[in-house]
Design an enzyme around this catalytic site. Structure first.
Site: not given
Length: 470
Positions: A77, A152, A176
């Site tokens: 990520k 996210s 997320s």
């Protein structure tokens, strides 16, 4: 090569260890898949050169296995640092910066033999459950390309759903690892606080809302990656060692699930979500886990006030210096500016009052865990919304007063640092995915994975592949 991409990460690793699959073949298949589908979904960013990746895979084939992830491709990520790769955080303020060292969990993945192919897309600074930013653009839902993938950890979830990866990492403050898992028909896990070390920079004690965790297409792969990432970090005082989860056995019988639905009607939900989630919980009921419809155990408004106070306080501390720097002040998205403004307006007593509410909720939750093993909630209050809007302004006729109010369903676990496994619940009437949060008491990560494994063996929803892979 197509066949090796349909294997689980554990199966890929076993095949490489036994000489039935080479890391080079797996990397070739991975790059072919990325080339075929990533253009449509924009999940993987900062992709390394093919020549470099194939050379690294060939070197892995000639080397003694480094660990349980030896030769497996993974993307990290874009909020975390991977040595030699950019960490943009989705912000023009950091576009092009290259990390000089791995974050602790990345270093553990590297030591276990994983090969880093690039990064996965994220909202700017990870704010908001919609993965778009001015650096890398919008990541789209593979089940409906005109819809958001959530966030996210949206790029991670899409990379899994689209068959580009079998493992991905993510972080979770306000869902997320859970919201994008639910919206992309994969599994995401928010571990117990302290089990996985954070990036390690900055303040180490006060701002305990977010944690790192794994995402995958099956619970066994969640456990595989979690065990690699877990363990105390000497330079992080709030981390701890934990017993390995190992390969989870399917165990649901005898467990009690408190189904909290829409928190006694307090949270607006789009039509069809509760019915689909109840159907998913019915699978666990059939496997022997009792499901009890349970009244809201705590005041909704108190939870929300505690959450937005502590979240804005944390975000203002992290992002405030960017606003104070003339070079970056004009590059912050509205959500970041709002968080800084809200956080800087707080007093010390405001934060203390929020922490008292949090403490009261902890005591109430622990009481609930005396009679139930798991609390269950949907992973989101809305279906994936159009990708060309920033956030939904209303749900079921109720206006949303902040950019993240529509994700209120995630905060009961986030406030307390509870472990959660997000399981795919299937698809609604419009063909869009949704998920269920299975929430446990602190330290019950392995139990949640066992329940998820029982559910997975009865459903295997991730095998329902997106249309772009048909």
């Amino acid at each position: 090569m197509e066949t090796c991409l349909t294997l689980s990460a554990a199966e890929q690793a076993a095949a490489i260890a036994r000489g039935r699959l080479t890391a080079e073949t797996l990397m070739e298949a991975t790059l072919d898949r990325i080339g075929a589908v990533n253009g449509a979904v924009n999940a993987i960013v900062s992709l390394r050169a093919s020549e470099e990746l194939l050379a690294e895979a060939r070197a892995a084939d000639c080397a003694t296995p480094a660990g349980p992830l030896h030769g497996l491709p993974i993307a990290i990520k874009d909020l975390a640092n991977v040595r030699g790769l950019p960490t943009s955080m989705g912000s023009p303020a950091f576009a092009g910066q290259v990390a000089e060292a791995d974050d602790p969990h990345v270093a553990r993945l590297r030591a276990a033999g994983a090969i880093f192919i690039g990064k996965t897309n994220t909202p700017e600074f990870g704010l908001g459950s919609h993965t778009y930013n001015p650096v890398h653009g919008t990541t789209r839902n593979p089940y409906a390309l005109d819809r958001t993938c959530g966030g996210s950890s949206g790029g991670a979830a899409v990379a899994l759903a689209a068959g580009m990866l079998t493992l991905a990492d993510g972080s979770d403050m306000m869902g997320s690892l859970r919201n994008p898992a639910g919206w992309n028909n994969v599994y995401g896990m928010r571990p117990s606080w302290g089990r996985v070390p954070s990036g390690g920079g900055g303040e180490l004690y006060l701002h305990r809302l977010s944690t790192l965790g794994p995402m995958a297409r099956c619970p066994a792969d969640l456990a595989l990656q979690l065990d690699v990432m877990s363990g105390a970090e000497r330079m992080q005082p709030m981390t701890r060692d934990a017993a390995p989860c190992g390969t989870p056995e399917p165990r649901a019988r005898g467990r009690r699930i408190a189904w909290l639905r829409d928190w006694g009607g307090a949270w607006p939900m789009e039509e069809g979500i509760l019915a689909l989630c109840e159907s998913a919980l019915g699978v666990l009921d059939a496997a022997g886990a009792g499901v009890d419809a349970t009244a809201a155990p705590f005041d909704r408004d108190a939870l929300w006030q505690s959450w937005i106070t502590l979240r804005s306080w944390s975000n203002a501390a992290d992002l405030g210096p960017l606003l104070d720097d003339p070079a970056t002040a004009g590059q912050l998205k509205p959500a970041a500016l709002w968080e800084i403004e809200q956080g800087r307006a707080l007093s010390a007593l405001d934060v203390h009052r929020a922490s008292l509410i949090r403490s009261d909720w902890y005591r109430e939750a622990m009481t609930l865990f005396e009679t139930h093993d798991v609390l269950a909630l949907p992973t989101a209050q809305a279906w994936p919304f159009p990708a060309d809007i920033d956030w939904p302004k209303e749900i079921a006729g109720t206006q949303m007063d902040t950019y993240h109010r529509w994700m209120e369903v995630t905060i009961p676990a986030s406030l307390l640092g509870l472990p959660v496994v997000a399981i795919p619940a299937g698809f609604g009437a419009a063909g869009l995915p949704m998920g269920v949060q299975l929430i446990g008491a602190p330290g019950t990560d392995a139990m949640l994975l066992e329940m998820a494994e029982a559910y997975h063996r009865a459903t295997d929803w991730p095998r329902a592949r997106p249309p772009l892979l048909s």
